[in-house]
Design a protein around this motif. Sequence first.
Motif, short mmCIF file in Angstrom:
data_model
loop_
_atom_site.label_atom_id
_atom_site.label_comp_id
_atom_site.label_asym_id
_atom_site.label_seq_id
_atom_site.Cartn_x
_atom_site.Cartn_y
_atom_site.Cartn_z
N GLN A 1 0.83 -1.21 0.00
CA GLN A 1 0.00 0.00 0.00
C GLN A 1 0.86 1.26 0.00
OE1 GLN A 1 -3.31 0.06 -0.34
NE2 GLN A 1 -3.58 2.26 -0.08
N ALA A 2 1.90 1.29 0.81
CA ALA A 2 2.77 2.47 0.89
C ALA A 2 3.43 2.76 -0.46
CB ALA A 2 3.84 2.29 1.96
N ALA A 3 3.81 1.72 -1.18
CA ALA A 3 4.41 1.90 -2.50
C ALA A 3 3.39 2.43 -3.49
CB ALA A 3 5.00 0.58 -3.00
N LEU A 4 2.19 1.89 -3.47
CA LEU A 4 1.12 2.36 -4.37
C LEU A 4 0.82 3.83 -4.12
CD1 LEU A 4 -1.31 -0.70 -4.20
CD2 LEU A 4 0.17 -0.06 -6.12
N GLU A 5 0.74 4.20 -2.85
CA GLU A 5 0.45 5.59 -2.51
C GLU A 5 1.58 6.51 -2.99
OE1 GLU A 5 -0.24 5.39 1.70
OE2 GLU A 5 -2.22 4.49 1.43
N CYS A 6 2.81 6.08 -2.83
CA CYS A 6 3.96 6.87 -3.26
C CYS A 6 3.94 7.06 -4.78
CB CYS A 6 5.25 6.19 -2.81
SG CYS A 6 6.73 7.18 -3.13
N VAL A 7 3.72 5.98 -5.50
CA VAL A 7 3.68 6.05 -6.96
C VAL A 7 2.52 6.93 -7.40
CG1 VAL A 7 3.33 4.71 -9.07
CG2 VAL A 7 4.87 3.85 -7.29
N ALA A 8 1.38 6.81 -6.74
CA ALA A 8 0.22 7.64 -7.08
C ALA A 8 0.55 9.12 -6.92
CB ALA A 8 -0.97 7.26 -6.21
N ASP A 9 1.20 9.45 -5.83
CA ASP A 9 1.55 10.85 -5.58
C ASP A 9 2.47 11.39 -6.67
OD1 ASP A 9 0.05 10.83 -3.26
OD2 ASP A 9 1.77 10.57 -1.93
N VAL A 10 3.45 10.58 -7.08
CA VAL A 10 4.37 11.00 -8.13
C VAL A 10 3.62 11.16 -9.45
CG1 VAL A 10 6.39 10.32 -9.50
CG2 VAL A 10 6.40 10.01 -7.01
N MET A 11 2.75 10.22 -9.74
CA MET A 11 1.95 10.28 -10.96
C MET A 11 1.13 11.56 -11.03
SD MET A 11 -0.16 6.88 -11.89
CE MET A 11 -1.28 7.19 -13.19
N ILE A 12 0.43 11.84 -9.96
CA ILE A 12 -0.45 13.01 -9.91
C ILE A 12 0.36 14.30 -10.02
CG2 ILE A 12 -2.00 14.31 -8.39
CD1 ILE A 12 -2.97 11.48 -7.38
N LYS A 13 1.53 14.31 -9.42
CA LYS A 13 2.37 15.51 -9.45
C LYS A 13 2.91 15.79 -10.85
CE LYS A 13 6.65 17.36 -7.51
NZ LYS A 13 7.76 17.08 -6.56
N HIS A 14 3.29 14.75 -11.58
CA HIS A 14 4.04 14.95 -12.82
C HIS A 14 3.24 14.79 -14.11
CE1 HIS A 14 7.97 15.45 -10.98
NE2 HIS A 14 7.63 14.50 -10.12
N TYR A 15 2.14 14.09 -14.08
CA TYR A 15 1.44 13.79 -15.33
C TYR A 15 0.12 14.54 -15.45
CZ TYR A 15 5.03 10.39 -16.01
OH TYR A 15 6.26 9.81 -16.18
N SER A 16 -0.36 14.62 -16.66
CA SER A 16 -1.60 15.34 -16.98
C SER A 16 -2.79 14.72 -16.24
CB SER A 16 -1.84 15.26 -18.49
OG SER A 16 -3.18 15.51 -18.81
N LYS A 17 -3.53 15.57 -15.54
CA LYS A 17 -4.73 15.10 -14.84
C LYS A 17 -5.75 14.54 -15.83
CE LYS A 17 -2.99 16.67 -10.98
NZ LYS A 17 -1.64 16.99 -11.36
N ASP A 18 -5.81 15.13 -17.03
CA ASP A 18 -6.73 14.62 -18.04
C ASP A 18 -6.35 13.20 -18.48
OD1 ASP A 18 -8.22 16.96 -18.01
OD2 ASP A 18 -7.18 17.84 -19.73
N ASP A 19 -5.05 12.96 -18.66
CA ASP A 19 -4.59 11.62 -19.04
C ASP A 19 -4.86 10.62 -17.92
OD1 ASP A 19 -3.73 12.45 -21.52
OD2 ASP A 19 -1.59 12.35 -21.04
N ILE A 20 -4.59 11.03 -16.69
CA ILE A 20 -4.84 10.14 -15.56
C ILE A 20 -6.33 9.83 -15.46
CG2 ILE A 20 -4.70 9.86 -13.05
CD1 ILE A 20 -2.18 11.67 -13.16
N GLN A 21 -7.17 10.83 -15.62
CA GLN A 21 -8.61 10.61 -15.56
C GLN A 21 -9.07 9.68 -16.67
OE1 GLN A 21 -10.76 11.92 -13.03
NE2 GLN A 21 -11.90 10.21 -13.88
N ALA A 22 -8.52 9.85 -17.87
CA ALA A 22 -8.88 8.97 -18.98
C ALA A 22 -8.50 7.52 -18.66
CB ALA A 22 -8.20 9.43 -20.26
#
Length: 107
Positions: free
Chosen positions: A50-71
Amino acid sequence: MRSSIAARITVSALLAAGLAACGGGGGGVVNQSAVVAKMKTEAESKDLPQAALECVADVMIKHYSKDDIQAWLDGRKKSGEIKGTKEVEAAATKELEEKCSGKIAQR
């Protein structure tokens, strides 16, 4: 090896972690819990702690397009289709290695 796993998850899922209000038709709010929930359904990340998933999620949200993540959350994109510029990819990979690789190693 673990760093390459983190990078693959971020770039692939990305890399990578949930968007709780994702709804099926878009327009949801991109957040950690929604990304984590989605990552748990993906073969390359479902068994991570879980801690790894949360960390990766945070990095994803910080660096990538919210529109792409939502898609991706809505099923309109595959995880590997979430990409950024070379600079974005480099920054995300660096942050994954620095912040998340230890959490991934705990599995």
